[in-house]
Write an enzyme that holds these catalytic residues in place. Structure first.
Site, PDB file in Angstrom:
ATOM      1  N   HIS A 148       5.694 -49.851 -24.732  1.00  0.00           N
ATOM      2  CA  HIS A 148       6.737 -48.904 -25.161  1.00  0.00           C
ATOM      3  C   HIS A 148       7.367 -49.406 -26.470  1.00  0.00           C
ATOM      4  O   HIS A 148       7.637 -48.618 -27.379  1.00  0.00           O
ATOM      5  CB  HIS A 148       7.871 -48.826 -24.126  1.00  0.00           C
ATOM      6  CG  HIS A 148       7.509 -48.241 -22.802  1.00  0.00           C
ATOM      7  ND1 HIS A 148       7.762 -48.882 -21.617  1.00  0.00           N
ATOM      8  CD2 HIS A 148       6.933 -47.060 -22.460  1.00  0.00           C
ATOM      9  CE1 HIS A 148       7.379 -48.123 -20.604  1.00  0.00           C
ATOM     10  NE2 HIS A 148       6.857 -47.012 -21.082  1.00  0.00           N
ATOM     11  N   SER A 164       4.269 -49.772 -16.990  1.00  0.00           N
ATOM     12  CA  SER A 164       5.414 -50.170 -16.162  1.00  0.00           C
ATOM     13  C   SER A 164       4.958 -50.452 -14.740  1.00  0.00           C
ATOM     14  O   SER A 164       5.484 -51.352 -14.084  1.00  0.00           O
ATOM     15  CB  SER A 164       6.471 -49.063 -16.145  1.00  0.00           C
ATOM     16  OG  SER A 164       6.997 -48.866 -17.421  1.00  0.00           O
ATOM     17  N   LYS A 185      12.812 -39.276  -8.094  1.00  0.00           N
ATOM     18  CA  LYS A 185      11.814 -40.308  -8.338  1.00  0.00           C
ATOM     19  C   LYS A 185      12.425 -41.679  -8.065  1.00  0.00           C
ATOM     20  O   LYS A 185      13.491 -41.995  -8.584  1.00  0.00           O
ATOM     21  CB  LYS A 185      11.345 -40.211  -9.803  1.00  0.00           C
ATOM     22  CG  LYS A 185       9.974 -40.803 -10.034  1.00  0.00           C
ATOM     23  CD  LYS A 185       9.450 -40.373 -11.401  1.00  0.00           C
ATOM     24  CE  LYS A 185       8.327 -41.281 -11.847  1.00  0.00           C
ATOM     25  NZ  LYS A 185       7.846 -40.966 -13.177  1.00  0.00           N
ATOM     26  N   ARG A 202      -2.874 -44.383 -24.148  1.00  0.00           N
ATOM     27  CA  ARG A 202      -3.608 -45.624 -23.949  1.00  0.00           C
ATOM     28  C   ARG A 202      -5.088 -45.302 -23.800  1.00  0.00           C
ATOM     29  O   ARG A 202      -5.843 -45.337 -24.737  1.00  0.00           O
ATOM     30  CB  ARG A 202      -3.068 -46.377 -22.722  1.00  0.00           C
ATOM     31  CG  ARG A 202      -1.765 -47.078 -22.988  1.00  0.00           C
ATOM     32  CD  ARG A 202      -1.011 -47.381 -21.733  1.00  0.00           C
ATOM     33  NE  ARG A 202      -0.590 -46.145 -21.070  1.00  0.00           N
ATOM     34  CZ  ARG A 202       0.197 -46.095 -20.019  1.00  0.00           C
ATOM     35  NH1 ARG A 202       0.632 -47.195 -19.485  1.00  0.00           N
ATOM     36  NH2 ARG A 202       0.563 -44.939 -19.507  1.00  0.00           N
TER      37      ARG A 202
HETATM   38  P1  ADP Z   1       6.394 -41.255 -18.003  1.00  0.00           P
HETATM   39  O1  ADP Z   1       6.840 -41.329 -16.570  1.00  0.00           O
HETATM   40  O2  ADP Z   1       7.079 -40.162 -18.777  1.00  0.00           O
HETATM   41  O3  ADP Z   1       4.904 -41.270 -18.225  1.00  0.00           O
HETATM   42  P2  ADP Z   1       6.412 -43.988 -19.032  1.00  0.00           P
HETATM   43  O4  ADP Z   1       7.610 -44.855 -19.252  1.00  0.00           O
HETATM   44  O5  ADP Z   1       5.386 -44.456 -18.064  1.00  0.00           O
HETATM   45  O6  ADP Z   1       7.015 -42.574 -18.643  1.00  0.00           O
HETATM   46  O7  ADP Z   1       5.677 -43.717 -20.416  1.00  0.00           O
HETATM   47  C1  ADP Z   1       6.332 -43.095 -21.487  1.00  0.00           C
HETATM   48  C2  ADP Z   1       5.324 -42.856 -22.608  1.00  0.00           C
HETATM   49  O8  ADP Z   1       4.915 -44.114 -23.139  1.00  0.00           O
HETATM   50  C3  ADP Z   1       4.042 -42.138 -22.172  1.00  0.00           C
HETATM   51  O9  ADP Z   1       3.609 -41.292 -23.224  1.00  0.00           O
HETATM   52  C4  ADP Z   1       3.056 -43.280 -21.992  1.00  0.00           C
HETATM   53  O10 ADP Z   1       1.714 -42.849 -22.206  1.00  0.00           O
HETATM   54  C5  ADP Z   1       3.515 -44.219 -23.107  1.00  0.00           C
HETATM   55  N1  ADP Z   1       3.148 -45.595 -22.829  1.00  0.00           N
HETATM   56  C6  ADP Z   1       3.355 -46.298 -21.683  1.00  0.00           C
HETATM   57  N2  ADP Z   1       2.851 -47.546 -21.794  1.00  0.00           N
HETATM   58  C7  ADP Z   1       2.304 -47.628 -23.041  1.00  0.00           C
HETATM   59  C8  ADP Z   1       1.593 -48.656 -23.761  1.00  0.00           C
HETATM   60  N3  ADP Z   1       1.310 -49.824 -23.203  1.00  0.00           N
HETATM   61  N4  ADP Z   1       1.191 -48.389 -25.026  1.00  0.00           N
HETATM   62  C9  ADP Z   1       1.435 -47.174 -25.578  1.00  0.00           C
HETATM   63  N5  ADP Z   1       2.075 -46.162 -24.955  1.00  0.00           N
HETATM   64  C10 ADP Z   1       2.508 -46.383 -23.710  1.00  0.00           C
END
Ligand code: ADP
Length: 167
Positions: A19, A131, A43, A93
């Protein structure tokens, strides 16, 4: 783009280095980047919305003047309109992200055609970070220091110590 507002929405439960990479790169593209932490009472999350906002703020608040961190509930497109944002940034990803992310982008376009979703490809050394992987490791007291910022590591250690995350 340098004059506009973009939203980077997500659960951020918790913030990872993946992130962080997206925030860093998107902050250099837009005048203002609003990191929007989703508050969805249905959630189950390890961190409250306030904790998630505080952790992102701690990492990026002083690093970039143009990054704001807020929590929001409700429809993303309503929030984007409220903030006069034309762009929603998401990270991609692997192929596994593609289906979900395009579905979301198409639905958001149907709801708000003036808002574009912009995908940034994950940095290769971050592409395996999520995450949920962080939570799985932390659940068993494993070391996540290579994949999350120090403040997040401390917060996870504290939750583990208090027995708030368990395997
Ligand atoms: P959500 O529940 O909305 O998917 P996340 O916090 O899991 O929330 O992810 C938010 C955004 O960040 C999503 O677009 C996800 O694909 C992106 N994301 C998560 N991890 C990574 C990473 N390691 N590298 C690039 N983008 C990421």
């Amino acid at each position: 783009m340098s004059q506009s507002v973009a939203i980077y929405p997500g659960s951020f439960d918790p913030l990872t280095n993946g992130h962080g990479d997206i925030i860093t790169r998107a902050a250099s593209l837009f005048k203002t980047l609003v990191v929007a932490v989703a508050h969805n009472p249905n959630k189950k999350t390890i961190f409250t919305p306030e904790e998630r906002v505080a952790l992102i703020q701690e990492e990026f608040g002083s690093k970039f003047e143009n990054v704001e961190v807020v929590s929001h509930s409700g429809l993303l497109v309503d929030f984007a309109r409220e903030r006069k944002a034309r762009v929603v940034v998401r990270g991609l990803r692997a192929v596994s992200d593609y289906d979900y992310e395009t579905q979301l982008a198409l639905m958001n376009r149907r709801l708000a055609p003036e808002i574009e979703t912009l995908f940034l490809a994950a940095r290769e050394d971050c592409s395996y970070i999520s995450s949920s992987v962080v939570k799985q490791i932390a659940t068993f007291g494993g070391d996540v220091s290579a994949i999350v910022p120090p403040a997040v590591k401390r917060a996870l250690d504290e939750k583990y110590r208090l027995g708030l995350i368990k395997g």
